[in-house]
Structures are given as structure tokens and as C-alpha cells.
Design an enzyme around this catalytic site. Structure first.
Site, PDB file in Angstrom:
ATOM      1  N   LYS A  87      -0.364   5.409   1.411  1.00 54.34           N
ATOM      2  CA  LYS A  87      -0.623   3.969   1.362  1.00 54.34           C
ATOM      3  C   LYS A  87      -0.378   3.411   2.761  1.00 54.34           C
ATOM      4  O   LYS A  87       0.572   3.837   3.443  1.00 54.34           O
ATOM      5  CB  LYS A  87       0.335   3.342   0.346  1.00 54.34           C
ATOM      6  CG  LYS A  87       0.135   1.874   0.058  1.00 54.34           C
ATOM      7  CD  LYS A  87       1.069   1.436  -1.076  1.00 54.34           C
ATOM      8  CE  LYS A  87       0.895  -0.004  -1.475  1.00 54.34           C
ATOM      9  NZ  LYS A  87       1.747  -0.363  -2.631  1.00 54.34           N
ATOM     10  N   SER A 162      -0.649  -2.715  -6.345  1.00 54.56           N
ATOM     11  CA  SER A 162      -1.205  -2.794  -5.012  1.00 54.56           C
ATOM     12  C   SER A 162      -1.597  -1.439  -4.417  1.00 54.56           C
ATOM     13  O   SER A 162      -2.304  -1.405  -3.414  1.00 54.56           O
ATOM     14  CB  SER A 162      -0.197  -3.475  -4.069  1.00 54.56           C
ATOM     15  OG  SER A 162       0.971  -2.682  -3.955  1.00 54.56           O
ATOM     16  N   SER A 186       3.285  -1.411  -8.857  1.00 51.90           N
ATOM     17  CA  SER A 186       2.164  -0.989  -8.003  1.00 51.90           C
ATOM     18  C   SER A 186       1.857   0.497  -7.939  1.00 51.90           C
ATOM     19  O   SER A 186       0.865   0.882  -7.333  1.00 51.90           O
ATOM     20  CB  SER A 186       2.372  -1.502  -6.582  1.00 51.90           C
ATOM     21  OG  SER A 186       1.983  -2.842  -6.526  1.00 51.90           O
TER      22      SER A 186
HETATM   23  N1  GLN Z   1       1.553  -6.838  -8.853  1.00 53.73           N
HETATM   24  C1  GLN Z   1       2.893  -7.124  -8.459  1.00 53.73           C
HETATM   25  C2  GLN Z   1       2.891  -8.124  -7.337  1.00 53.73           C
HETATM   26  O1  GLN Z   1       1.879  -8.610  -6.997  1.00 53.73           O
HETATM   27  C3  GLN Z   1       3.597  -5.885  -8.056  1.00 53.73           C
HETATM   28  C4  GLN Z   1       3.210  -5.405  -6.720  1.00 53.73           C
HETATM   29  C5  GLN Z   1       3.961  -4.190  -6.285  1.00 53.73           C
HETATM   30  O2  GLN Z   1       4.563  -3.490  -7.103  1.00 53.73           O
HETATM   31  N2  GLN Z   1       3.950  -3.961  -4.992  1.00 53.73           N
HETATM   32  O3  GLN Z   1       3.899  -8.445  -6.773  1.00 53.73           O
END
Ligand code: GLN
Length: 496
Positions: A87, A162, A186
């Protein structure tokens, strides 16, 4: 390229485990498999947009070195010669590390993250850096400054976020494994949307050193791959204490592959009643319930449990995560690194315009919310209160684990949704992590593995939550299931 198409396809159909076995046995070279995966990326990435950077030359240089080392018997690690992707928030020495943001469009990291170092030492071959929601904020990968990523199962749909770029890459077999991060879901939610296996370890299990921070009390890195076995092999390399991360756990790391075949006879699985209530798509519920029955058939004992405070998890997360993000992101000011506006009038103008131009809409929204929640007049009412409720949510799990060994339920309330469908509805988007956020707030390990498809042929992920540092048991449970089913082996038609 020296191989006919069929050869390329077959090398990229191999699992991490098979690649590793084949390399050590000399059935193919690191260069051959590196070329095969790079060829697939070249062919399919324009459609999926799952990579921000492809390191074709770097990967080949690494492949050549590792081939030599394997030949001389200097490198026998399981991951030696196995390709992977990261990532784009893991610092990678000499490589663009953009975090999916215009703010870091020119940030070439001057050092490696802990996990990058570990994988380099093991001899894994870095194919590239995956697309992601900007600063890991999002559930659909639509918040990336590098464009949306498409879901390989239906390219009109989001891959989740994400870590959506990495999840799409594994699903389309553009990389045998990737590393993602999970702050509120994410790893698990994109794994669910893309029909792959992903594990977010216990908070502190994997060092955060060199990971661009979003919400430091929640961020955790973990592997995403086709199977639990492949995740176990990757986790073996990245888990462990690191003195450069003050929250890194001292807990010893075992071999996550050693117990994969243990029996799950008599395993006590808890189903939180709150995870099967309003908000869960009925189609997803049907698939999950069938999956639970399959575990029962494998000898597990199913028990309903109560997580009475879990309904407060999403609101609590959206105070704590933005609060920590507002503090972490204050370092991006246009002075030391990252985007800087043209011709600033004065220092204030430099800060304001650099940040205004560099950050996307969702990141700005969270900086505003977080700054507000931390401000003198509101700290007690919001941040402190959220921390207190966080404790209650954690306590619910402590109580639950007195009665059961693991917890199961849906990873996400729905399957993947259409690109554009939720971009204007933040609350709907935030609810994509309804079932993953409680675990994150408690710091517990969670994983998602494919358990079937909905009526639209989109994958459904089963979430498995373990007690602290129970990753080996969780991987064992998912592996046993994957031994008797083939959901995880299905490849989307366009990418077969
Ligand atoms: N979807 C969640 C957010 O927008 C989690 C994102 C994540 O785990 N990085 O914060």
C-alpha cells in the site's frame, strides 16, 4: 518475454505457498515469475488502476540478485523471490510514497518502513505500490488523488477501501500478496468486497515505523492474499517487536503456519446479535448464515453473544480517528516536504494554500472535525467522552471472550457498491465499517475471508475476530474452512 501466454498465466495462478515451494525446488526462477506478474500488471492495471507505481526495473534487478542468492544457497527464506506489493503509505527507500494524496505526490521516501525492511531481508520482490484512499481515509478507494480503483468482480463497482488497490490486485492476481493497513476496517472491508483473505493483527503486533500515520492508536498493518495460509506466511515475516515503535508489542511471535491444520472440533464461536440486526443486507445475511452452518458442520459450537455498546463504535471512531488524524497531518505544512503552493505571500499563505491544494475533500473534512473535537472548549465533551465509550466497547469483547473462543459475523453490511453511489453521502460511506470498527477500537485482531457470493455475483466476506494475539488460531480456523471450500480460489472471469 520468453514465455508463451499459457506459461505466464500458470505462474500467476500459483499461490504464495506454491511459488515459494517451486522457487526453492528450482522449478522456475525468480526472474521468470517476476516477469510473469509484471506482464499481468501491464495488461490489467490500466483497467483496474490498482497500482500507483509499478517498479518493473527495480523488481527485475531484485529478481536477478535473489536468483543468485538462492542458487548459492544464501537465501532459503520462504518468501525469497516471491513478488508482492505495498500500500502506498509504507515508506520505501528511493520510491514515491504518496499515501494516495496530492500532498505527497513528490515524496520519495528516504528510508524503509519496518515491514519494508523485513520483506527486503526475506528476499521478497517488490512489484510496486498500491493505490489507496488518501491518507487511508475511506471505504471505497474513491478518495485517491490517483483515481478510483475498480473491483475485478465487476469493474463498475468499488473495491472497498482504504486498501482497495491491494485488494483488487490480489483478486485479479496482479500480486500473490500485498500489505495493507487497517485503522477501522481497511484490510477487512476491501478483502470482503474483493473476495480475498486479509488479516488485521492485534494492535501493536506489527511495527508502525515508517507507515504514514492516520490514527496512531488504531493503525495496524497486515497481509492480504488469496488464502489464510498465504497470509500466515507473510505475517510470519512482518510481525514482531520493533523498538522504533513505542506501541510495538513485546509478545513473542510464533510460527503462524505451524498450527494451520489444527482441529476446530469443539471451537466455540460467538455470533454478536448486534451484527445480525438492522443495517445488514438480507442477501449478505443469507450467505453468512450458510457459512456459520458450515462451521457447525466442521465441529464448531455456535453461541449468540452480546456486544451491547457496539452501536456506539462508528460515532466514537469518527471522533477519535479524525482527532488523531488532525494532529498527525499537521506535519504536512508545505515547509519540509510534500506539496508547496506557488509564490506564497507570507508564511500563513504558504501553510494555508499548500494544505488547501494538497489535501482532498475527505481529508480536509476530518482535519476540521478532529481539530474541533480537540479544541479547549470541546475536548471533554467529545474526545474524552469518546475515549470512555471506547473503553466500554473493549470491555464488551473482554466479557464475550469469557464465553467463546472467537467471534464471527459479516465483515461488511453489504457487498461492493457502485462507483459514485455513496460519494455524496458520508454517513452511508462511514457505515461500511459498522462491523469492523468495534474490533479496531478494542485493538483486537480481525480478519475477513471469502464465504460466498450475493445475487449479483459479488463476494461476501466472513469476519473472524480473535482475542488478543490469537492470530495463529484465527488463521487456523480460516485455513480449515478453505481446505473444504473453494471460494478463495475463484478468480473473476475477466482475469482468469
Ligand atoms: N473506512 C474507514 C475510514 O474511512 C476506515 C479506514 C481505515 O481503516 N484506514 O476511516
Amino acid at each position: 518475454m520468453s514465455h508463451p501466454h499459457s506459461q505466464i498465466t500458470s505462474l500467476t495462478q500459483l499461490s504464495l505457498k506454491d511459488l515459494s515451494d517451486g522457487l526453492q525446488a528450482g522449478r522456475f526462477s525468480v526472474m521468470e515469475i517476476t516477469d510473469a506478474w509484471l506482464a499481468r500488471i501491464e495488461k490489467f492495471n490500466p483497467l483496474l488502476n490498482s497500482f500507483i507505481t509499478v517498479l518493473a526495473d527495480g523488481a527485475r534487478t531484485q529478481a536477478q540478485q535473489i536468483d543468485n542468492q538462492i542458487r548459492k544457497g544464501e537465501l532459503t527464506h520462504t518468501l525469497a523471490g516471491v513478488p508482492y506489493a505495498l500500500k502506498d503509505l509504507f515508506c520505501t527507500d528511493g520510491v514515491l510514497t504518496s499515501c494516495g494524496s496530492k500532498m505527497l505526490h513528490n515524496f520519495v521516501a528516504p528510508y524503509d518502513a519496518h515491514v519494508t525492511t523485513k520483506l527486503k531481508q526475506a528476499g521478497a520482490v517488490l512489484l510496486g505500490k498500491n493505490n489507496m484512499d488518501e491518507f487511508a481515509m475511506g471505504s471505497s478507494n474513491e478518495n485517491s488523488a490517483y483515481g478510483v480503483v475498480r473491483n475485478p468482480w465487476n469493474t463498475e463497482y468499488v473495491p472497498g477501501g482504504s486498501s482497495g488497490g491491494g485488494a483488487a490486485a490480489v483478486a485479479a492476481r496482479l500480486a500473490p500478496f500485498v500489505l495493507g493497513t487497517d485503522t477501522g476496517g481497511s484490510i477487512r472491508q476491501p478483502a470482503s468486497f474483493c473476495g480475498i483473505t486479509g488479516i488485521k493483527p492485534t494492535y501493536g503486533r506489527v511495527s508502525r515505523f515508517g507507515m504514514i500515520a492516520f490514527a496512531s492508536s488504531l493503525d495496524q498493518a497486515g497481509p492480504m492474499a488469496v488464502s489464510a495460509e498465504d497470509c500466515a506466511i507473510a505475517l510470519n515475516v512482518i510481525a514482531g517487536f520493533d523498538e522504533r515503535d513505542s506501541t510495538s508489542a513485546q509478545e513473542p511471535v510464533g510460527d503462524y503456519t505451524a498450527s494451520l491444520n489444527n482441529s476446530i472440533e469443539g471451537l466455540k464461536i460467538g455470533l454478536p446479535k448486534q451484527f445480525f440486526a438492522a443495517g445488514l443486507d438480507p442477501d449478505v445475511a443469507t450467505v453468512i448464515e450458510r457459512g456459520v452452518k458450515e462451521f457447525e458442520a466442521l465441529g464448531a459450537i455456535i453461541k449468540e453473544i452480546d456486544l451491547p455498546n457496539s452501536h456506539m463504535a462508528v460515532p466514537v471512531y469518527y471522533i477519535i480517528a479524525p482527532a488523531e488524524a488532525s494532529s498527525n497531518l499537521s506535519r504536512f505544512d508545505g515547509v519540509r516536504f510534500g506539496h508547496r503552493c506557488d509564490n506564497p505571500k507570507d508564511l500563513r499563505d504558504l501553510y494555508e494554500r499548500s494544505r488547501w491544494e494538497g489535501f482532498g475533500e475527505e481529508v480536509k473534512r476530518r482535519i476540521m472535525v478532529g481539530t474541533y473535537a480537540l479544541s479547549a472548549g470541546y475536548y471533554d465533551a467529545y474526545y474524552l467522552k469518546a475515549q470512555q465509550v471506547r473503553r466500554l466497547i473493549k470491555q464488551d469483547f473482554v466479557e464475550a471472550f469469557k464465553q467463546v473462543d472467537v467471534i464471527m459475523g459479516p465483515a461488511a453490511p453489504t457487498t461492493a457498491f457502485k462507483i459514485g453511489e455513496k460519494v455524496d453521502d458520508q454517513v452511508a460511506m462511514y457505515l461500511a465499517d459498522l462491523y469492523t470498527i468495534p474490533t479496531s477500537l478494542a485493538g483486537l485482531p480481525g480478519m475477513s475471508f471469502p464465504i460466498g457470493f450475493d445475487e449479483h455475483q459479488l463476494p461476501v466476506g466472513m469476519q473472524l475476530i480473535g482475542n488478543y494475539f490469537q492470530e495463529a488460531r484465527m488463521l487456523n480456523i480460516a485455513h480449515r474452512y478453505q481446505q473444504t471450500t473453494d471460494w478463495h480460489l475463484r478468480v473473476p472471469a475477466k482475469f482468469a
